[in-house]
Each structure stands twice: as structure tokens, then as C-alpha cells.
Write an enzyme that holds these catalytic residues in place. Structure first.
Site, PDB file in Angstrom:
ATOM      1  N   ARG A   1       0.874  -0.994  -0.265  1.00 37.53           N
ATOM      2  CA  ARG A   1      -0.172  -0.226  -0.117  1.00 37.53           C
ATOM      3  C   ARG A   1       0.854   0.618   0.128  1.00 37.53           C
ATOM      4  O   ARG A   1       0.276   2.436  -0.011  1.00 37.53           O
ATOM      5  CB  ARG A   1      -0.887   0.523   0.891  1.00 37.53           C
ATOM      6  N   CYS A   2       2.072   1.562   0.577  1.00 39.89           N
ATOM      7  CA  CYS A   2       2.747   2.239   0.100  1.00 39.89           C
ATOM      8  C   CYS A   2       3.778   2.218  -1.365  1.00 39.89           C
ATOM      9  O   CYS A   2       4.629   1.387  -1.669  1.00 39.89           O
ATOM     10  CB  CYS A   2       4.163   1.874   1.256  1.00 39.89           C
TER      11      CYS A   2
END
Length: 113
Positions: free
Chosen positions: A9-10
Site C-alpha cells: 500500500r506504500c
């Protein structure tokens, strides 16, 4: 073997993963949020990074701002906090042998390749 401690998600973590894919070198992806590090593993990783545990804390995380922002903890207590809340661990981390870097910026990966 090279390892990347990755959170999909980063954005920075995805960029580091792409950089490793482009390097052509074999590597292993460690999804540390799905399989959290235990205390010994985290201590070993911090030693390879050659930093203090507090330096590995993501200070922008909600858990940090709500629970730890104004606290002064020992190294052992920060490690315990990261074991309990792996989202607090800065990412991405790239490890090669006995060296590791937080790959922010992504170019730091070259320091361990």
C-alpha cells in the site's frame, strides 16, 4: 539473498520493489505486516540498519500520533511497540547480507547491492 520488507500500500515501497526487479538480482519479498517480525528479528534488522529503534518509527502513523508521540521510551520499549504494531516500522527496508537501508529515497538501495 536480498530481501525487501514491503508494504504494497506504500508508494515508496512499490517503487523500491520495482527498482529491485529492474536490478535483475534475485530477492525475496517480506510482507512484514502479514507476518510480523518477532523481537529478535527486529533487533537483528535494526542492528543491520545501524540505527536506534526510534529512528525506524513512522512518526506519521495514526498509532504513533495517538499513542506514542509525546512519550520517551527506551530502545526496548520502542522495539516492543513495533512488534505489537508493525505498521510503525518505516518502509521499505532492503537487506543484503549484514547491511540494510531504509530505501527512502529509492536510490539508497544501491548502498546494499
Amino acid at each position: 539473498m536480498i530481501q525487501i520488507y514491503h508494504n504494497n500500500r506504500c508508494t515508496k515501497s512499490r517503487q523500491a520493489l520495482q527498482e529491485l526487479e529492474n536490478s535483475g538480482q534475485p530477492f525475496e519479498v517480506v510482507y512484514y505486516l502479514e507476518a510480523p517480525l518477532n523481537k529478535a528479528e527486529l533487533k537483528e534488522l535494526i542492528a543491520k540498519l545501524n540505527i536506534k529503534p526510534f529512528e525506524l518509527i513512522r512518526k506519521s502513523e495514526k498509532i504513533f500520533t495517538e499513542n506514542y508521540k509525546d512519550k520517551t521510551l527506551s530502545d526496548a520499549e520502542w522495539i516492543d511497540a513495533m512488534v505489537k504494531n508493525p505498521i510503525l516500522i518505516e518502509r521499505p527496508i532492503v537487506v543484503s547480507g549484514d547491511k540494510a537501508v531504509v530505501a527512502r529515497p529509492t536510490e539508497r538501495i544501491k548502498e546494499v547491492l
